[in-house]
Design a protein around this motif. Structure first.
Motif, PDB file in Angstrom:
ATOM      1  N   ASP A 135      16.750  36.680 -97.496  1.00 48.24           N
ATOM      2  CA  ASP A 135      17.833  37.674 -97.465  1.00 48.24           C
ATOM      3  C   ASP A 135      18.370  37.926 -98.878  1.00 48.24           C
ATOM      4  OD1 ASP A 135      18.980  35.179 -97.736  1.00 48.24           O
ATOM      5  OD2 ASP A 135      20.700  35.630 -96.443  1.00 48.24           O
ATOM      6  N   GLN A 136      18.074  37.000 -99.799  1.00 44.58           N
ATOM      7  CA  GLN A 136      18.522  37.191-101.175  1.00 44.58           C
ATOM      8  C   GLN A 136      17.675  38.227-101.917  1.00 44.58           C
ATOM      9  OE1 GLN A 136      21.362  35.667-102.341  1.00 44.58           O
ATOM     10  NE2 GLN A 136      21.433  35.131-100.169  1.00 44.58           N
ATOM     11  N   ASN A 137      16.348  38.149-101.710  1.00 45.54           N
ATOM     12  CA  ASN A 137      15.523  39.063-102.498  1.00 45.54           C
ATOM     13  C   ASN A 137      15.012  40.278-101.728  1.00 45.54           C
ATOM     14  OD1 ASN A 137      13.375  38.052-101.025  1.00 45.54           O
ATOM     15  ND2 ASN A 137      12.835  36.522-102.567  1.00 45.54           N
ATOM     16  N   TYR A 138      15.322  40.334-100.424  1.00 44.56           N
ATOM     17  CA  TYR A 138      14.906  41.505 -99.655  1.00 44.56           C
ATOM     18  C   TYR A 138      16.068  42.504 -99.641  1.00 44.56           C
ATOM     19  CZ  TYR A 138      11.449  43.473 -96.413  1.00 44.56           C
ATOM     20  OH  TYR A 138      10.463  44.229 -95.836  1.00 44.56           O
ATOM     21  N   PHE A 139      15.880  43.607 -98.949  1.00 42.55           N
ATOM     22  CA  PHE A 139      16.911  44.633 -98.832  1.00 42.55           C
ATOM     23  C   PHE A 139      17.369  45.142-100.193  1.00 42.55           C
ATOM     24  CE2 PHE A 139      17.331  41.923 -95.021  1.00 42.55           C
ATOM     25  CZ  PHE A 139      16.772  42.831 -94.138  1.00 42.55           C
ATOM     26  N   GLN A 140      16.373  45.569-100.971  1.00 43.45           N
ATOM     27  CA  GLN A 140      16.645  46.154-102.282  1.00 43.45           C
ATOM     28  C   GLN A 140      16.372  47.650-102.274  1.00 43.45           C
ATOM     29  OE1 GLN A 140      17.721  44.129-104.619  1.00 43.45           O
ATOM     30  NE2 GLN A 140      17.008  42.094-104.059  1.00 43.45           N
ATOM     31  N   THR A 141      15.765  48.118-101.179  1.00 41.89           N
ATOM     32  CA  THR A 141      15.408  49.538-101.142  1.00 41.89           C
ATOM     33  C   THR A 141      15.805  50.142 -99.806  1.00 41.89           C
ATOM     34  OG1 THR A 141      13.248  49.117-100.149  1.00 41.89           O
ATOM     35  CG2 THR A 141      13.348  49.079-102.552  1.00 41.89           C
ATOM     36  N   GLU A 142      15.860  51.452 -99.775  1.00 35.31           N
ATOM     37  CA  GLU A 142      16.128  52.182 -98.534  1.00 35.31           C
ATOM     38  C   GLU A 142      15.128  51.800 -97.465  1.00 35.31           C
ATOM     39  OE1 GLU A 142      17.886  56.413-100.263  1.00 35.31           O
ATOM     40  OE2 GLU A 142      16.048  56.412 -99.059  1.00 35.31           O
ATOM     41  N   GLN A 143      13.873  51.708 -97.919  1.00 38.29           N
ATOM     42  CA  GLN A 143      12.817  51.433 -96.954  1.00 38.29           C
ATOM     43  C   GLN A 143      13.001  50.053 -96.311  1.00 38.29           C
ATOM     44  OE1 GLN A 143       8.892  50.720 -98.332  1.00 38.29           O
ATOM     45  NE2 GLN A 143       8.073  51.022 -96.281  1.00 38.29           N
ATOM     46  N   GLN A 144      13.447  49.081 -97.128  1.00 38.53           N
ATOM     47  CA  GLN A 144      13.657  47.745 -96.567  1.00 38.53           C
ATOM     48  C   GLN A 144      14.827  47.728 -95.592  1.00 38.53           C
ATOM     49  OE1 GLN A 144      13.778  45.379-100.149  1.00 38.53           O
ATOM     50  NE2 GLN A 144      11.577  44.971-100.067  1.00 38.53           N
ATOM     51  N   TYR A 196      21.014  53.083-101.717  1.00 40.70           N
ATOM     52  CA  TYR A 196      20.640  54.357-101.093  1.00 40.70           C
ATOM     53  C   TYR A 196      20.717  55.523-102.072  1.00 40.70           C
ATOM     54  CZ  TYR A 196      20.581  52.330 -96.422  1.00 40.70           C
ATOM     55  OH  TYR A 196      20.265  51.599 -95.304  1.00 40.70           O
ATOM     56  N   LYS A 197      19.660  56.292-102.097  1.00 34.54           N
ATOM     57  CA  LYS A 197      19.711  57.544-102.843  1.00 34.54           C
ATOM     58  C   LYS A 197      20.196  58.650-101.914  1.00 34.54           C
ATOM     59  CE  LYS A 197      16.030  56.060-105.861  1.00 34.54           C
ATOM     60  NZ  LYS A 197      15.647  54.856-105.107  1.00 34.54           N
ATOM     61  N   ASN A 198      19.865  58.465-100.649  1.00 32.44           N
ATOM     62  CA  ASN A 198      20.238  59.449 -99.645  1.00 32.44           C
ATOM     63  C   ASN A 198      21.468  58.923 -98.897  1.00 32.44           C
ATOM     64  OD1 ASN A 198      20.488  61.010 -97.382  1.00 32.44           O
ATOM     65  ND2 ASN A 198      18.294  60.984 -96.869  1.00 32.44           N
ATOM     66  N   LYS A 237      22.298  56.501 -95.364  1.00 34.32           N
ATOM     67  CA  LYS A 237      23.110  55.281 -95.363  1.00 34.32           C
ATOM     68  C   LYS A 237      24.029  55.258 -94.139  1.00 34.32           C
ATOM     69  CE  LYS A 237      26.213  52.706 -98.379  1.00 34.32           C
ATOM     70  NZ  LYS A 237      26.948  52.690 -99.645  1.00 34.32           N
ATOM     71  N   ASP A 238      24.672  56.383 -93.893  1.00 33.57           N
ATOM     72  CA  ASP A 238      25.535  56.463 -92.706  1.00 33.57           C
ATOM     73  C   ASP A 238      24.732  56.315 -91.422  1.00 33.57           C
ATOM     74  OD1 ASP A 238      27.779  56.732 -94.151  1.00 33.57           O
ATOM     75  OD2 ASP A 238      28.009  58.902 -93.869  1.00 33.57           O
ATOM     76  N   TRP A 239      23.591  56.999 -91.408  1.00 36.51           N
ATOM     77  CA  TRP A 239      22.786  56.968 -90.177  1.00 36.51           C
ATOM     78  C   TRP A 239      22.362  55.548 -89.838  1.00 36.51           C
ATOM     79  CZ3 TRP A 239      19.011  61.507 -91.759  1.00 36.51           C
ATOM     80  CH2 TRP A 239      19.777  62.692 -91.905  1.00 36.51           C
ATOM     81  N   HIS A 240      21.907  54.828 -90.892  1.00 34.28           N
ATOM     82  CA  HIS A 240      21.491  53.448 -90.654  1.00 34.28           C
ATOM     83  C   HIS A 240      22.624  52.619 -90.084  1.00 34.28           C
ATOM     84  CE1 HIS A 240      17.718  53.272 -93.471  1.00 34.28           C
ATOM     85  NE2 HIS A 240      17.434  53.693 -92.259  1.00 34.28           N
ATOM     86  N   LYS A 241      23.793  52.774 -90.672  1.00 35.87           N
ATOM     87  CA  LYS A 241      24.916  51.989 -90.167  1.00 35.87           C
ATOM     88  C   LYS A 241      25.241  52.388 -88.726  1.00 35.87           C
ATOM     89  CE  LYS A 241      29.503  50.245 -91.136  1.00 35.87           C
ATOM     90  NZ  LYS A 241      30.803  50.463 -91.754  1.00 35.87           N
TER      91      LYS A 241
END
Lengths: 516, 1169
Positions: A38-47, A135-137, A141-145
């Motif tokens: 969880d520390q090194n993942y979730f660095q990109t929109e895709q993740q 997030y660039k988009n 970001k809202d949709w994911h949440k």
């Protein structure tokens, strides 16, 4: 001589010391983990997107086969308690007689709901801590949440309907002090569901940008589920403001309409149509390593199994003695000549989702179908809306008009012109009569679908509506239509018991009083 | 048979006892004689004495008559001692010596007056006054005299650290690095005892000599007494810790393909459970109880020639769970890859002090396997071969078709659900009726009668003064007791060492093995077992018009009541395993100073496995397991362990009797596992699997990898004073990669063991005890068997796909609940014992008490489902206590040319969980762990017979309150005991799972009753051997007691679900058989559920006594052997194992109902050239 020995001893001791020091490097112990953290993942929109997909993937657990784990498919948990479906297979959910807190399906359903819940909680936590700047988009970001909240809401909603006072877990469990959550009280779970669905409805898009997103939840789905949860709250609390809130939310379910023919809702080629508000996506990954309907989807590598299972609507020998589900006599009577009948059952049994015999719709494989379960159709929303209008003191005519929309589409669904079911007169003002119409319409329109009837019966019982409309109640003369003797419904069966296993593992947890 | 056996045991015991008594008598007679002879002159002529000796020992003496004539010796002589000793006793006072010139020939001659060592194996010192040596041995006349000497080995080189102790006194010393020693003794009557590991002990009377030259001779017999310990060897009497050992002579007797089996019943404290008839299955080995909760991490660590052998996943060491590794690789006993004939000895290190040197993973004992090496002399060739057959001992009685149909109909009657047409097969008159189908015996169909079993191995060994070699090759094959598996094995091994010069020595071991395993399985990929097969309905035909001559291969032939055809399925599927193993090590030792060694070594354990499986689509019935077309799968796994070690060893001794051995090492271990799985399905129209290519539609591939590392630092001091006081002190510091680097990776584990050879004390001299030792040890060890990276929150992309836009999209999720504080499991061991040799070394015994306290037990545990994670997290979860006694003895004696021995060992285990996380029970694959109970016990309902009268029925119904079960309960249903109800908060605090006051209800809480333990309370072995004129006999009995087993066989065979039943259900309760305690036939509803709950009805006593091995051999007489040129020794034998078993357990075998252990009979040959 002695001196020389001493010198050489010193030398060799020193040498061995150096060799020792060189022999083992402490850094050899520091290995990189075989998986990301969880520390090194979730660095990109895709993740983050993958994290969201990971939550969705739990939904399939309620629909796939898992035959190898002791034939623990879970359909009977939500389908069999009602008065529409019976079976000559020996299920404690049908006859209630042998249902025990140690029942494995009671435990599995519970477990999977909390896994769904935890995946959403974990992602919400990561989202809060790590999403800024990723997030660039910003819309995405809202949709994911919104998706995270929606899916957590769905777990709360199911937990409340099935288990009532199961624990409410609303955050990531990341330290030992959070491991043992006590029971929720009263309607806490339903309130949490309302809150999550409502929050999600403000974040989700009305429509995802293109067909590659098909199957993801929308603003409409969130409003629909929020409305439904509020309506349930209104029913059990007999509270007009909840009904009104529900109505407002149903009004926000936009962009959907009834498909022209009823039957289009249940075939594989018509998945995610314009009537579908929330639909669980089951798929076909048979050509990939890992599709194995005999195991839990997370017990096998690759994708896991992502297929659904509708075997109970069929009666092939390969179901190892598990008999098909059958419509009850009272339901058959209720259908009468309604043209929707031909899409729901025939002389052999229930055919919704599985038109045709073995292999039917989807893949030619007994345990792995790919037809999506429709969780919320627009028809459901319309009928819920009618109920909300009626119960919140709105115009009866408006409510009747909504029911008639459903009945009119039913008539159109027949291949030959028919006059049944006829429209109800919009002049009717007796609330009880109209409520009865709604109850009966929901029963026919949503027959055999995803536990609607059982969840409805429960709430109408709790809210006193059955007693008011029928002068009968679930524990007083209600005809469940089970072919089983003995059959025994008592009030404790309004809830599933808290699983016995869970009581053993969580010292803070208590059983329902009626189940003690 | 049994009676006979009992009789013979009884006879043997009488023999032992009688001999024990006579031994005591003789001992006291001798004492009396020695006292009295000072005053009497009981003498006989030397000629007569030598004649007596010739007759008794079957030897020839060569002498010049003039040297002998007129000389006399004292009478009587004591004949039951080594002939060398006796001759010394007789000849030394006469100033004579002897020399052994051939096996049975001795030359006797007069000493010439030179002070020389006297030939083979003997030492003479020259007393100038022969009479003095027989004078009074009285301390008052003794004065201290300085003697010095030189000790040389068989090659004439000086030997250091040889112990020289004066008998009966506490003075002694060691030889220095030049082989010299100086000692003050109570001359001239003094006798000194000279000893060194691996050499014959000598006793030398000092007489008048002041300067001795002592030749040490290697003791081949004593090799048995040498016990291999961690990085060294000790004689048995020097041991301080808890070590049991067996040597090649015992190992070869087992005729097993797997070395672990050699330990069965032979060692106190070592429990071996037979793996059954599947050649590939691994036995379960447990040392002194079970100290941790689950899995093979409770098993010992195996070390072969210093290389740790660890099968990936078998000890749940890595981050993938063991089950998954097993799925990938398949179960395999990697010890099948070691040829037992190559093994010189197996030592089991049981306490902390002995095992400390192996650091990580040694907590649950170490099995130290040392392979054979060559020795100086001419090349020796050994050939061992056996061929044999094995057969299962029993089958289970099940119903025939007629009885089956009756029972099914009775069980189904009364429920309209069974009017479904699919049940027409049980209805007389219907066209589908199967009652006239005849009875088909499925058990006998799958049993492999006279399963072939053979093994051949050949070895050549030899060496010179500076090098030695051993090369071995073997072939073995074994068929399973069921028709589905067999295994072939080829092994090759070599071991050499070279002394380059005085400073440098190098050596190497290498073993290669290849096994091919045919491993046919059922249509879900599960091994076929008798437990599955026995319940196939008897009406289901085996053979017929279906594919390959079977009635069907799938499941559908007679509808859903049909089982799969366990014979037919393997005819269209196949699974094979090829395993290649390479185990090797090499070392360099530098000896820069005398007694100072630096050794560097590298060892590897590498094995790779290729598993091929394929299935042929044949009929529609098969669509269940194969969607379409043929399928093929291939799995390759690689297991690699690299072990590097640097050690420093320094020994020194002081002239005042102190001896110190210092050993230090640093070790680095790295393990890597890789797996590659590939497959393809839906291949049409190709029948030959070898023609499949994995390339094409339906192809798939996947891979796993994992690794871990360990670092160990060890310091060990061995201290000894005069062979009397001993101490070993170990300090171990070890690190493991599986724990959090922030402070949790390292653990320190000290241990100490001490011993006191009380028999060396003066005050013990009057007792008829040859040797007696008291020992005590305590210490700590660590265990790190857990998944890796538990301190992190891991993200997985596997198994989390969801369909979006019509295609599966990969998801990600948190797999685990992290535990930052996870650290070493600690085991503290205490060991106290007494061991000794009695009756002139005829009886050895040892008695030990052990206590093992495990704390911070590493265990995956279950969190409430509401936490919502999939993988079980690991935690240092609890503590447990194991304690018990070990007793063993061995008695050997000769009796009129009959040489016989009897040995035995007995071990008790008391086992208890003393602490558990939040008092919440932990379920493990082996059972349930509950606070205060033995580890992995069985829990369930307590049954109370069946309901036999109306009033009992009404009474019992009250316990179900409003439960719907009340409507269905009938006479003939099972009754359970109300043992309690839901726990109160106080109960929960105390870790009690249910409130133990009956609550007037039968509910799930009544199913939590303790029903028995699964870890035996005691186990034992008895072995007997005898030799008479070339014949030899060996018998091994082995047993366990105080253990329960949950019988799957009963659970399946007594239920009325679809499947064949045990024939005991014929005696079920019916209105006309109302006294039966077997519940009525019922196959539906609440009563059926009620009757089949897990209760004591399915729990059986699994104690047993087994005749594990009986062997009769014949050594070709020397005369005959001599005629056959080149042959040195030839022995033929016949051996039977698992001959019978005495048990109350009703299944196939109390240890294994799946593929039971067969009875094996082999005929074998041992040949030496």
């Amino acid at each position: 001589m002695i001196v020389r020995t001493k010198i050489s001893s010193c030398f060799f001791i020193l040498l061995s010391g150096v060799l020792f020091w060189a022999a083992c490097k402490k850094k050899n112990l520091d290995l990189d983990p075989s998986l990301p953290t969880d520390q090194n993942y979730f660095q990109t929109e895709q993740q983050f997107d993958q994290g969201v997909i990971g939550i969705y993937s739990k939904l399939v657990f309620f629909y796939n086969y898992r035959g190898g784990t002791g034939q623990e498919w879970l359909h009977d948990v939500r389908l069999l308690p009602d008065d529409d479906i019976t079976t000559n297979w020996l299920s404690p959910f049908e006859s209630f007689t042998t249902l025990q807190p140690s029942n494995k399906k009671v435990y599995d359903y519970y477990t999977f709901l909390y896994q769904l819940n935890a995946r959403a909680n974990n992602m919400l936590d990561v989202f809060q801590k790590k999403s800024s700047g990723v997030y660039k988009n910003n819309a995405l970001k809202d949709w994911h949440k919104g998706e995270m909240l929606f899916l957590r809401g769905y777990s709360h909603f199911q937990l409340w309907n099935l288990y009532g006072i199961a624990p409410l877990v609303n955050r990531r469990i990341d330290n030992d002090s959070l491991l043992y959550t006590p029971n929720s009280s009263g309607n806490e779970l339903l309130e949490a569901a309302i809150s999550d669905f409502t929050a999600a409805s403000l974040l989700l898009p009305e429509k995802w940008p293109d067909p590659t997103y098909k199957g993801r939840v929308t603003k409409g789905a969130a409003f629909g589920m929020a409305g439904k949860a509020n309506l349930y709250m209104g029913t059990i609390k007999k509270n007009i403001s909840d009904y009104s809130l529900a109505l407002q939310q149903f009004n926000q379910v936009k962009g959907y309409s009834l498909v022209s023919k009823y039957g289009e809702n249940f075939t594989r080629d018509q998945e995610n149509n314009r009537e579908s508000v929330f639909e669980i996506q089951v798929g076909d990954n048979s050509n990939q390593e890992g599709s194995n309907p005999w195991l839990d989807t997370d017990q096998f590598d690759g994708n896991g199994d992502i297929s659904g299972y509708w075997g109970f609507f069929d009666n092939h020998w390969s179901f190892f003695g598990g008999s098909r589900l059958l419509p009850t006599e009272s339901l058959k009577t209720a259908f009468g000549n309604d043209p929707r009948k031909e899409f729901c059952f025939n002389h052999e049994g229930i055919i919704k989702y599985v038109k045709g015999s073995f292999g039917g719709d989807g893949r030619n494989f007994a345990a792995s179908y790919t037809n999506n379960p429709r969780i919320m159709r627009y028809a459901d929303v319309l009928l819920l809306k009618a109920e909300a209008i009626l119960q919140s003191g709105g115009s009866p005519a408006e409510a009747i008009q909504l029911i008639n929309q459903i009945r009119s589409r039913a008539r159109q669904s027949s291949t030959i012109p028919v006059s049944t079911p006829a429209d109800y007169p919009s002049s009717e003002t007796d609330k009880k009569t109209i409520m009865k119409w709604i109850i009966e319409e929901r029963r026919i329109e949503l027959a055999f679908e995803e536990g609607h009837r059982w969840f409805d019966l429960r709430r109408w019982h709790i809210g006193g509506i059955l007693a008011e409309v029928y002068r009968k109640d679930l524990d007083h003369g209600w005809e469940f239509g089970s072919v089983h003797t003995p059959f025994s419904f008592t009030l404790k069966n309004l809830y599933l018991p808290i699983p016995f296993e869970e009581l053993q593992l969580n010292p803070k947890l208590r059983q329902h009083d009626n189940w003690k | 048979m049994l009676n006979k056996l009992r009789k013979s045991i009884f006879l043997l015991m009488i023999l032992v006892f009688a001999d024990y008594n006579s031994g005591l008598a003789r001992e006291s007679f001798k004492y009396y004689f020695e006292q009295s002879q000072r005053f009497q002159n009981g003498k006989i002529t030397l000629v007569k004495a030598l004649k007596t000796i010739e007759d008794h020992y079957k030897v020839n003496f060569v002498y010049q008559k003039k040297n002998i004539a007129g000389k006399s010796v004292e009478s009587p002589m004591i004949l039951d001692q080594p002939i060398e000793k006796l001759l010394e006793y007789l000849l030394v006072p006469l100033n004579m010596s002897y020399e052994k010139t051939a096996t049975n020939t001795f030359v006797i001659f007069l000493n010439t007056g030179l002070d020389v060592a006297g030939g083979y194996n003997t030492v003479t010192s020259k007393p100038t006054d022969p009479d003095l040596s027989h004078g009074k041995k009285s301390k008052s006349s003794n004065k201290l005299v300085a003697v010095s000497g030189m000790i040389i080995d068989e090659a004439g080189k000086p030997m250091s650290n040889v112990s020289i102790i004066e008998k009966g006194f506490s003075n002694g010393t060691f030889s220095d690095s030049r082989g010299e020693f100086h000692l003050k003794v109570h001359a001239p009557l003094s006798t000194v005892e000279i000893s060194y590991i691996g050499y014959k002990n000598q006793e030398i009377s000092i007489g008048q000599s002041r300067n001795l030259t002592i030749n040490m001779a290697p003791d081949i017999k004593l090799a048995d007494e040498i016990v291999v310990i961690a990085y060294g060897a000790k004689t048995k009497r020097d041991l301080t810790g808890a070590v049991s050992a067996i040597t090649s002579r015992d190992i070869i007797k087992t005729n097993a393909l797997s070395p672990q089996m050699a330990m069965l019943g032979r060692m106190p404290g070592v429990y071996v459970s037979l793996p059954g008839g599947d050649p590939n299955a691994a036995p379960i080995v447990r040392i002194r109880g079970v100290t941790t909760f689950s899995g093979e991490s409770a098993g010992p660590l195996y070390v072969i020639d210093g290389v740790v052998v660890d099968e990936y996943g078998s000890r749940s060491t890595f981050s993938l769970n063991a089950q998954k590794a097993e799925d990938v690789r398949g179960t395999q006993n990697i010890f099948n890859l070691i040829n037992p004939a190559d093994i010189e000895s197996i030592s089991v290190l049981k306490d902390a002090s002995s095992a400390a040197a192996y650091g990580a993973r040694a907590a649950n004992g170490v099995v130290l396997i040392t392979t054979k090496k060559g020795s100086e002399g001419k090349s020796r060739v050994n050939l061992n071969a056996f061929v044999g057959i094995s057969n299962l001992r029993k089958t289970i009685n099940v119903l025939n078709t007629e009885q089956y149909v009756d029972v099914v109909n009775e069980a189904n009657s009364g429920n309209p659900d069974f009017n479904d047409p699919k049940y027409d097969i049980y209805k007389k008159g219907k066209s589908a009726y199967l009652g006239n189908n005849g009875t088909h015996d499925w058990q006998n169909a799958v049993v492999n009668n006279n399963a072939a079993y053979s093994s051949y191995d050949l070895s050549i060994s030899g060496g010179t003064k500076t090098s030695n070699y051993y090369v071995g090759a073997g072939y073995a094959s074994q068929e399973s007791s069921l028709k589905f598996n067999n295994q072939e094995r080829y092994t090759l091994s070599s071991r050499t060492s070279f002394k380059i010069n005085n400073i440098l020595e190098i050596g190497q071991t290498l073993r290669l093995a290849y096994t091919n395993l045919i491993d046919n399985r059922d249509n879900t990929g599960v091994p076929i077992t008798l437990l599955n097969v026995f319940s196939t309905p008897p009406w289901q035909p085996i053979y017929g018009m279906g594919p390959n001559g079977f009635s069907s291969v799938g499941v559908s032939q007679y509808g859903p009541e049909t089982k799969q055809n366990f014979m037919g399925v393997p005819s269209v599927t196949n699974r094979q395993n090829d395993t290649y193993k390479l185990l090797g090590s090499g070392y360099i030792t530098l000896t820069p100073l005398n007694n100072f060694h630096i050794t560097g070594s590298i060892g590897t354990d590498y094995f790779t496995q290729r598993e091929m499986q394929w299935s042929l689509r044949t009929l529609n019935e098969f669509e269940i397991s194969l969607d379409s077309g043929n399928s093929i799968g291939e799995t390759r796994t690689t297991n690699f362990l690299l072990q590097k070690r640097l050690s420093v060893n320094y020994t020194t001794s002081f002239s005042n009797g102190h001896y110190i051995d210092l050993y230090l090492h640093a070790e680095d271990q790295k393990s890597i596992f890789n797996a590659l799985i590939a497959g393809r399905s839906g291949i049409n129209d190709v029948d030959d699997p070898d023609l499949f290519s994995l390339n094409g539609p339906g192809a798939s591939a996947d891979s796993y990898k994992d690794k871990n590392t360990f670092i160990n630092y060890l310091g060990r001091v061995t201290y000894k004073y005069l062979d009397k006081y001993y101490a070993d002190i170990n300090v171990l510091r070890q690190g493991s990669s599986v724990f959090n680097p922030k402070g949790y990776q390292w653990g320190n584990f000290p241990s100490i063991a001490t011993a006191w050879r009380i028999s060396k004390e003066n005050f013990m001299q009057f007792l008829p005890v040859s040797d007696l030792k008291i020992k005590f040890g305590m210490g700590e060890l660590g265990n790190s068997d857990t998944k890796g990276w538990q301190y992190l929150t891991l993200i997985s992309n596997a198994n989390a796909a969801y369909t979006i836009g019509g295609i599966p999209v990969l998801g990600a999720f948190f797999t685990n609940y992290p535990n930052l504080n996870l650290t070493w499991e600690r085991l503290r061991t205490y060991n106290a014992g007494i061991e000794g040799t009695l009756m002139k070394k005829k009886l050895d015994f040892s008695f030990e008490y052990y206590k093992r306290i495990t704390s911070k037990i590493l265990q995956p545990y279950r969190l409430p489902a509401s936490v919502g994670i999939i993988e079980l997290p690991f935690k240092n979860i609890g503590a447990a206590l194991n304690s018990g006694f070990e007793f063993s003895f061995n008695y050997t004696n000769k009796f009129n040319g009959l040489e016989y021995s009897i040995g035995g060992n007995f071990t008790t285990i008391k086992n208890k969980v003393t602490r558990l996380n939040d008092n919440i029970p932990v379920s493990t694959p082996a059972g349930l762990v509950v606070l205060g109970d033995p580890i992995n016990s069985i829990y369930g309902f307590r049954s109370d017979g069946v309901i036999k009268t109306e009033s009992e029925l009404n009474e019992y119904k009250k316990l179900f309150g409003n439960s719907p079960l009340v409507q269905q309960l009938q006479m003939g249903d099972l009754r359970y005991v109300d043992i309690g109800g839901a726990p109160t908060p106080e109960d929960q605090k105390a870790g009690v799972r249910y409130h133990t006051v009956p609550d007037g209800k039968i509910d799930d809480y009544d199913g939590l009753g303790y029903l028995g333990k699964t870890i035996p309370g005691y186990y034992y072995g008895i072995n007997m051997g005898a030799q008479y004129h070339g014949f030899d006999l060996y018998i091994l009995l082995q047993g366990v007691g105080n253990v329960k087993k949950q019988s799957e066989l009963l659970m399946n065979g007594l239920s009325y679900r679809f499947s064949n039943k045990l024939s005991t259900v014929l005696d079920r309760w019916t209105p006309s058989n109302s006294s039966s305690d077997i519940p009525r036939a019922i196959n539906y509803g609440a009563s059926s559920v009620n009757n089949s709950r897990l209760s004591d009805r399915f729990i059986e006593d699994a104690s047993f006594l087994r005749l594990a091995n009986i062997q009769v051999g014949y050594n070709l007489s020397e005369a005959l052997v001599k005629k056959l040129k080149y042959i040195e020794r030839c022995r033929l034998y016949i051996s039977a194992s698992n001959v019978f078993i005495i048990t109350r357990y009703s299944g196939y075998d109390p240890e294994n109902d799946m593929v039971p252990t067969p009875r094996t009979v082999v005929f074998g040959l041992n040949l030496s050239l």
